[in-house]
Design an enzyme around this catalytic site. Structure first.
Site, PDB file in Angstrom:
ATOM      1  N   TYR A  14       0.833  -1.212   0.000  1.00  0.00           N
ATOM      2  CA  TYR A  14       0.000   0.000   0.000  1.00  0.00           C
ATOM      3  C   TYR A  14       0.870   1.266   0.000  1.00  0.00           C
ATOM      4  O   TYR A  14       2.088   1.193   0.129  1.00  0.00           O
ATOM      5  CB  TYR A  14      -0.927   0.002   1.203  1.00  0.00           C
ATOM      6  N   SER A 248       8.793   0.971   8.730  1.00  0.00           N
ATOM      7  CA  SER A 248       8.523   0.045   7.634  1.00  0.00           C
ATOM      8  C   SER A 248       7.151  -0.601   7.731  1.00  0.00           C
ATOM      9  O   SER A 248       6.578  -0.738   8.798  1.00  0.00           O
ATOM     10  CB  SER A 248       9.603  -1.040   7.584  1.00  0.00           C
ATOM     11  N   LYS A 249       6.678  -0.976   6.554  1.00  0.00           N
ATOM     12  CA  LYS A 249       5.376  -1.640   6.469  1.00  0.00           C
ATOM     13  C   LYS A 249       5.447  -2.946   7.245  1.00  0.00           C
ATOM     14  O   LYS A 249       4.525  -3.325   7.945  1.00  0.00           O
ATOM     15  CB  LYS A 249       5.066  -1.984   5.017  1.00  0.00           C
ATOM     16  N   ARG A 250       6.576  -3.619   7.061  1.00  0.00           N
ATOM     17  CA  ARG A 250       6.704  -4.950   7.644  1.00  0.00           C
ATOM     18  C   ARG A 250       6.680  -4.876   9.170  1.00  0.00           C
ATOM     19  O   ARG A 250       5.961  -5.607   9.827  1.00  0.00           O
ATOM     20  CB  ARG A 250       8.001  -5.582   7.141  1.00  0.00           C
ATOM     21  N   GLY A 253       3.367  -2.068  10.263  1.00  0.00           N
ATOM     22  CA  GLY A 253       2.025  -2.403   9.779  1.00  0.00           C
ATOM     23  C   GLY A 253       1.188  -1.215   9.370  1.00  0.00           C
ATOM     24  O   GLY A 253       1.679  -0.233   8.809  1.00  0.00           O
TER      25      GLY A 253
END
Ligand code: GLU
Length: 494
Positions: A14, A248-250, A253
């Protein structure tokens, strides 16, 4: 020359806050100078790119109202052109074929080899195929031996460029490996693709996160090999996690995803305003800006060099995102023109199944007055359907703490409030001033405190312990609802 910038996200997830900020800065810069803001989807990583990510990125940009100019460029469509450029550089002797078997060349090995060389202070130019005579290289290729194409970085020299944010930048060639332009399966690699597309799209300014600085040095080498004019580079400070690590996205979230804000009741203009201040300021006290003001004030020389921090606490629901983002959203909800807020409230009430068509028709004036009253204390659009629920529905919850503090602590209220309802039945002019006189008189007769009665009434009328001015609440809810709720024993039995 018209200024042309681009936002070039990779559709591997996203729209991330950092990317959204990059898009916003590009947009504002372009619009400030009357230039073009282009969009290029860098979908060359076949394994990780998805259509869903592309959709989510487009939705995020649309939500933030960062409308791009011209057609979207999908980088994968340009792969044949990228390949042609790699071959041209090969023919000109500016690149060479590397016949090292694929396994030996693959990621980890190359990294290890680079580190090893750096340790030994050996130069990076010891690829055995770098200086293979042309005939020999052609012969191997004709015989079908697989090869990658690498850029032949000069034996000595420096890449230099003047960054519009960080100033003069230089890097010794010895620190840059002969980068791969084309993989042995014919797949063009990132730096080649970006440079080719930026040239083709006539990009004048490349504005992106400073995590790309290393790439920029490599890209400068490609521009030079192609004798192409370099764009102006402007690298942006990073947006870091609260622990100053990478956001980070990881790891973090949803809190870094743009759709989270759209879906959690943020006003797009407020979030945009919050984002712009992550790494830029106009150098004044003022912090709230309309889009037009941002366009007129934005300039690269006010971009900060220090990284910004995005503060939140994943373990505390009250601080699930940066307090400043919530504050900014509350400011917008409280002060934005009512006519701009109404459609947003409508969408929220619709999704909570609280919307009624009369709100746009017979009940329009009253509805707008209600929104105007309750918005004062709200942080997100969701609050209109949660904390504001009692204004749009008879089916609302009572906050337990409010019942204890405002009702049960004063047991006399259980009879007084229904009595107050009876008194109010006789009031014809159900407006602020009259209500104040009548209720004050009622409190005096009872020998009770006006404040205690009002707080109790608040909880019966809205389910909550706090809210807007109570006399305004009576007036806004109207006589019928006020009386019904004051008489109701539901809260008392909880
Ligand atoms: N696709 C790259 C990214 O998402 C950006 C490339 C660029 O801006 O040059 O990080």
């Amino acid at each position: 020359m018209t200024t042309r910038v681009r936002f070039a996200p990779s559709p591997t997830g996203y729209l991330h806050i950092g990317s959204a900020r990059t898009a916003l800065f590009n947009y504002l810069f372009a619009k400030h100078v009357g230039g073009k803001f282009l969009l290029r989807i860098e979908d060359t990583d076949i394994e990780r790119s998805t259509d869903e990510s592309t959709r989510s990125i487009l939705e995020g940009l649309q939500w933030l109202e960062l409308q791009h100019d011209e057609e979207i460029v999908y980088q994968s469509n340009n792969a044949p052109k990228h390949r042609a450029v790699a071959l041209k550089l090969l023919n000109e002797g500016k690149a060479y074929r590397d016949f090292t078997p694929r396994e030996e060349r693959s990621g980890a090995d190359v990294k290890a080899a680079i580190q090893e060389r750096a340790r030994e202070q050996k130069d990076m130019r010891d690829n055995p195929f770098r200086d293979l005579p042309k005939e020999e290289s052609d012969r191997k290729a004709d015989a079908g031996e697989p090869f990658a194409i690498r850029l032949k970085v000069g034996a000595s020299g420096k890449t230099i460029f003047d960054d519009a944010v960080y100033g003069f930048q230089e890097r010794d060639y010895s620190e840059i490996e002969d980068l791969v332009l084309l993989r042995s399966d014919g797949h063009p690699l990132y730096n080649l693709a970006v440079v080719c597309d930026d040239i083709e799209m006539r990009i004048t300014h490349v504005i992106r996160g400073q995590d790309h600085l290393t790439n920029t040095h490599k890209q400068v080498l490609i521009y030079e090999a192609l004798n192409a004019e370099k764009p102006t580079f402007a690298h942006l400070p990073l947006i870091l996690a609260p622990n100053k690590g990478k956001l980070s996205k990881r790891k973090h979230g949803e809190v870094v995803s743009m759709t989270t804000y759209r879906d959690n009741g943020f006003v797009a203009a407020a979030f945009r305003n919050f984002l712009v201040l992550l790494g830029w300021s106009a150098g004044e006290e003022k912090e709230i800006y309309t889009m037009d003001e941002l366009v007129s004030k934005f300039s690269l020389d006010h971009i900060h060099k220090n990284n910004a921090v995005f503060n939140f606490d994943a373990n505390d629901p009250r601080h699930w995102t940066d307090d400043k983002a919530l504050w900014m959203n509350a400011e917008y909800i409280r002060t934005m023109p009512l006519e701009d807020l109404i459609p947003l409230v409508k969408a929220e009430l619709k999704s909570a199944k609280l919307w009624r068509d009369e709100y746009e028709d017979d009940d329009k004036i009253h509805f707008e007055k209600t929104v105007d009253l309750i918005r004062e204390r709200f942080f997100t659009l969701k609050d209109f359907s949660s904390q504001g629920r009692a204004f749009f529905s008879e089916d609302f919850d009572f906050d337990e703490a409010a019942i204890a503090k405002n009702l049960k602590k004063f047991s006399e209220l259980q009879t007084w409030l229904p009595e107050l309802a009876e008194t109010l039945e006789t009031v014809e002019d159900f407006t602020h001033d009259t209500l104040e006189t009548v209720i004050k008189q009622f409190a005096e007769e009872k020998g009770g405190k006006f404040g205690v009665i009002m707080n109790g009434a608040r909880t019966l009328l809205t389910g909550l312990a706090v809210g807007p001015s109570m006399l305004a609440v009576f007036e806004t809810l109207g006589k019928e609802k006020t009386i019904r709720r004051l008489k109701s024993q539901i809260a008392w039995s909880q």
